[in-house]
Design an enzyme around this catalytic site. Sequence first.
Site, PDB file in Angstrom:
ATOM      1  N   ASP A 139       0.915  -9.666   0.253  1.00 60.36           N
ATOM      2  CA  ASP A 139       1.487  -8.619  -0.597  1.00 60.36           C
ATOM      3  C   ASP A 139       2.499  -9.196  -1.594  1.00 60.36           C
ATOM      4  O   ASP A 139       3.197 -10.160  -1.295  1.00 60.36           O
ATOM      5  CB  ASP A 139       2.163  -7.589   0.320  1.00 60.36           C
ATOM      6  N   HIS A 140       2.565  -8.570  -2.734  1.00 60.70           N
ATOM      7  CA  HIS A 140       3.536  -8.941  -3.786  1.00 60.70           C
ATOM      8  C   HIS A 140       3.691 -10.453  -3.957  1.00 60.70           C
ATOM      9  O   HIS A 140       4.767 -11.006  -3.741  1.00 60.70           O
ATOM     10  CB  HIS A 140       4.891  -8.267  -3.532  1.00 60.70           C
TER      11      HIS A 140
ATOM     12  N   GLU B 262      -5.648  -7.233  -5.944  1.00 60.62           N
ATOM     13  CA  GLU B 262      -4.931  -6.056  -6.418  1.00 60.62           C
ATOM     14  C   GLU B 262      -3.939  -6.527  -7.479  1.00 60.62           C
ATOM     15  O   GLU B 262      -3.300  -7.578  -7.315  1.00 60.62           O
ATOM     16  CB  GLU B 262      -4.170  -5.391  -5.265  1.00 60.62           C
TER      17      GLU B 262
ATOM     18  N   LYS C 282      12.521   3.808  -0.500  1.00 59.86           N
ATOM     19  CA  LYS C 282      12.119   3.313   0.806  1.00 59.86           C
ATOM     20  C   LYS C 282      12.361   4.337   1.915  1.00 59.86           C
ATOM     21  O   LYS C 282      13.451   4.873   2.047  1.00 59.86           O
ATOM     22  CB  LYS C 282      12.906   2.042   1.150  1.00 59.86           C
TER      23      LYS C 282
ATOM     24  N   HIS D 203       1.997   2.264  -3.411  1.00 61.17           N
ATOM     25  CA  HIS D 203       3.001   1.392  -2.765  1.00 61.17           C
ATOM     26  C   HIS D 203       4.243   2.184  -2.376  1.00 61.17           C
ATOM     27  O   HIS D 203       4.428   3.302  -2.835  1.00 61.17           O
ATOM     28  CB  HIS D 203       3.436   0.290  -3.725  1.00 61.17           C
TER      29      HIS D 203
END
Length: 472
Positions: A148-149, A260, A302, A335
């Site tokens: 991810d990221h 992605e 978050k 996300h």
Amino acid sequence: MSTDYAASRVSHEGADYWLRRNDDGTKSLVIAHAPQAVLDGFSGQAEGDVFVAPADADNALALRKALPWLTPRRWGLETSAGTGDRLGLATPGHAQAFKDVGGVNPVFAQQSTREMGRTHRTPRNVLDDATWGAFQEGWTDGVGADADHQKTEESLSECAEAGFVFFTIDPGDGMDMAAHDDDEATVREKAARIDLSSLDTSTDDVVSRYAGQTIELESGPLVLDEESVLRAVAKAGPALVRGLELIKHVEGLGVEHELEFAIDETDKPTTLVEHVVVVKELQRAGVELISFAPRWVGQFEKGVEYIGDRAALAKNFSDHAEIARVLGPYKLSLHSGSDKFSIYPSFVEATRGVAHLKTAGTSWIEALRIVAAHDPQLLRDILALSLDSFEENRHSYHLSCDTSRIPSDLPDDRVGELVTELDSRQVMHVGYGAVLDEYGTRIKDILTTHEDEYAALMKEHFIAHIAPFGKR
Ligand SMILES: [Zn+2]
């Protein structure tokens, strides 16, 4: 007394495999009826008529080879969800939720480079923990693995080496957020300065290619006017260049992969024209995206519900989804997706399930409920330490918490409320790095001792997340 996990028992090519919990809390893989050639792949020893091997890294790799459904695979355009698990203990509960819901493909192994740094975990640690967790619950329907990221070639290589197959390319640091609102003259000036030669093009070329074009969407035409195209170049041009470099790096590694493209961690929403220009330019460079993560309208903070106008977000979902269908199809990726229960139905409807949901830290913050229940003072200490490191941590995340509202006088039986209340929840949500450095062992001990309780909590929490994406 050691105990065997009944749910883990599985047979493959005549051999039986299951997981055992030992007296000291460690776990072992047990294999029966396997030919020597299979056992040779594992490091362990015969005990009576079974073979027992510690649940360690080498044996996780061997297990992925022996049981092919534990080897990460690509999900393509199928509906999927990434759970994330900073502690390496949440997968059993996640797997229970996916079993219960059905129709959603799991990505249990998912961690960004930033999270791996803060938790001192390697890509292999993340993958191995997910492997053991999926095996423990007897999950046999396949798994993804999301690096991810990703922002550097180095970490892409490490994740590929470990066996990740889904690469989330994040060139968002190169985005010029000011260009979202700059006046036209500034936008023209900025766009003219951007070097697109690595895409074999120039700003003038891009303008001549897209300005004045119309994309026929289901809900009507999307006209790409010159100013919007220039603005897209000014805002996203450098990110496009950097993103393509990272993608070329992945493609050069010679591993199975799907991509992605994520520009969600930015301050301004991704415009529809920006979406079109970015994806079409990547496609022109030969890139096939499986998933795109725009920055949506509103606030995705978050660990809390969506903050913003839900009707505007639903329209935003459907606009981007129409583009993704015309240009792709590819999935849209949601996300910072945890705890936003009110928006999942409209996301699923807009994308028609060609969608990926990504949650990262919610398994961590929810784990603190178990800590609060069994060691209230430790939860208070975790909060105090999170507050100490808060100013440093808050820069990486979108948060609206107000630390002055956090109560400091809750009795033991109410300490768990700190996990629920927004202010303390967000502070602890982002405080995981320092907290794990200081209290990681104690937290993991509590979760391991009460693993059924943690799994049950995770199961219910994730059913609430993925049910809208599942079989309806
Ligand atoms: Zn993200």
